[in-house]
Design an enzyme around this catalytic site. Structure first.
Site, mmCIF file in Angstrom:
data_model
loop_
_atom_site.group_PDB
_atom_site.id
_atom_site.type_symbol
_atom_site.label_atom_id
_atom_site.label_comp_id
_atom_site.label_asym_id
_atom_site.label_seq_id
_atom_site.Cartn_x
_atom_site.Cartn_y
_atom_site.Cartn_z
ATOM 1 N N SER A 275 -2.022 2.073 1.750
ATOM 2 C CA SER A 275 -3.428 2.048 2.160
ATOM 3 C C SER A 275 -4.358 2.855 1.268
ATOM 4 O O SER A 275 -5.580 2.805 1.463
ATOM 5 C CB SER A 275 -3.557 2.534 3.600
ATOM 6 O OG SER A 275 -3.013 1.576 4.482
ATOM 7 N N VAL A 276 -3.850 3.579 0.312
ATOM 8 C CA VAL A 276 -4.736 4.182 -0.697
ATOM 9 C C VAL A 276 -5.613 3.090 -1.301
ATOM 10 O O VAL A 276 -6.780 3.311 -1.632
ATOM 11 C CB VAL A 276 -3.905 4.904 -1.782
ATOM 12 C CG1 VAL A 276 -4.787 5.334 -2.956
ATOM 13 C CG2 VAL A 276 -3.205 6.124 -1.177
#
Length: 382
Positions: A70-71
């Protein structure tokens, strides 16, 4: 005792950060990873260590990259913000104006703002999809276009763990004729020289670390599920593999574009993108976002009980904002995004810092002792 190889450079002023990174391996079970810290656009710490494979035979190298999960949502948000700035996208226009098939079953009022701030009510798909469907863009966006929201859009928020990238990405594609991954590569990462990717070219797969996915997966609750339980289950597990299970180390996964989930890169690449954001959207003659658009993109949109995470969460337009339970240092102006396993990209414009951390281990996901130790060390040094 196995010697943990740690390489790279670190300004002596940030020796405590190097110590914390080393302690991640010796005390906190880190198998392999890297960190990078930039201050005023200067790379002051660039370290990597451990191993890039489960057998612990291949040391992490300077150019090793890894799935940072999810970065990548923040990079997807950045791409969307660039199109808003250029008036190709409108934050508050109904999404169906660009995506006609989407305007049905209670989704007629959903906007890009709802999508970016996790208020769209579409964290999951009800229709059972087969394993591997996550790699089929057209199938996923068609399923979302036919879906009915799980709550009235705009009245609550819940982390769109995996659907976020398809929703935002389809509007990006329809508005620009290019995918999130293409725009990231051509307009952001390329000009900045940042080694981050959504859709990793096959020519770069030899650099990818093996991600150590846990062998034991949760079991689906037995019997018919109520709507809330089904929503939470399907968020992570429909289609099977949408979160990466069974796929994360396969070439098909690496090459696909799943902008919520399958971004790849180095810590140095993450920090490089955030160094531009820490400086107001421009660095080294490369403009990636105007200061006004950046201010709008990092303004709070959602804060409070999260329908999926079952705890408080706080979002701007795609960026995570600090909260008491999950700070990004002492300054309220910081913003970024965590990734599964503890990976992190963020910047603090007040401290003029940008940071990237990547790991190949699914460690604790909300309160991760490794990134907490690194964050504490950064501000000790500052």
């Amino acid at each position: 005792m196995t010697t943990i190889p740690i390489s790279g450079t670190c300004d002596p002023h940030f020796a405590r950060l190097r110590e914390a990174f080393t302690e991640n391996f010796t005390q906190r079970g880190e198998p392999g990873g890297a960190i990078a810290l930039m201050v005023d656009g200067r790379l002051v710490c660039d370290l990597w260590g451990g191993f890039r494979d489960a057998a612990r035979e291949r040391p992490w190298a300077r150019e090793t990259l890894v799935n940072f999960f999810s970065v990548g949502k923040a990079f997807t948000a950045l791409v969307a913000a660039r199109l808003v700035e250029r008036r190709l996208l409108d934050l508050d226009a109904p999404a169906h104006r660009l995506w006609p098939e989407f305007g049905c079953n209670g989704k007629e009022t959903i906007t890009l703002r709802h999508m970016l701030s996790h208020q769209a009510g579409l964290p999951a798909i009800r229709q059972d999809l087969p394993d591997g469907a996550a790699l089929d863009w057209n199938r996923m966006v068609a399923a979302l276009a036919a879906e009915t929201p799980w709550w009235q859009p705009g009245t609550a928020h819940g982390y769109h763990v995996n659907t976020y990238g398809y929703l935002v990405g389809e509007l990006v594609r329809r508005a620009s004729g290019r995918t999130v991954g293409q725009i990231l590569r051509e307009d952001v990462a390329g000009p900045l020289g940042a080694d981050v990717h959504i859709g990793l070219p096959s020519t770069e797969h030899h650099r990818a670390a093996e991600f150590l996915w846990p062998p034991l997966l949760p079991e689906r609750p037995p019997g018919p599920l109520d709507d809330d339980t089904l929503m939470k289950w399907n968020t992570y597990w429909n289609p099977p593999g949408i979160s990466g299970s069974g796929w994360v180390n396969r070439p098909e996964w690496r090459e696909a574009e799943i902008p919520s989930t399958n971004g790849h890169g180095t810590a140095r690449g993450i920090a490089r993108v955030y160094s531009a954001l820490a400086a107001g959207g421009s660095i080294g003659g490369v403009d990636i976002l105007s200061a006004d658009m950046l201010a709008a993109a990092t303004e709070e949109q959602s804060f409070g009980p999260d329908r999926i995470l079952e705890r408080e969460s706080r979002f701007a337009l795609g960026f995570q904002l600090p909260q008491a339970e999950r700070p990004l240092g002492p300054n309220a102006e910081a913003f970024g995004h965590f990734g599964a396993g503890g990976s992190l990209g963020f910047c603090d414009p007040v401290a003029r810092t940008a940071f990237g951390y990547v790991t190949n281990d699914m460690g604790p996901r909300w309160q991760n002792p490794r990134n907490k130790a690194l964050l504490a060390a950064i501000y000790e040094c500052l």
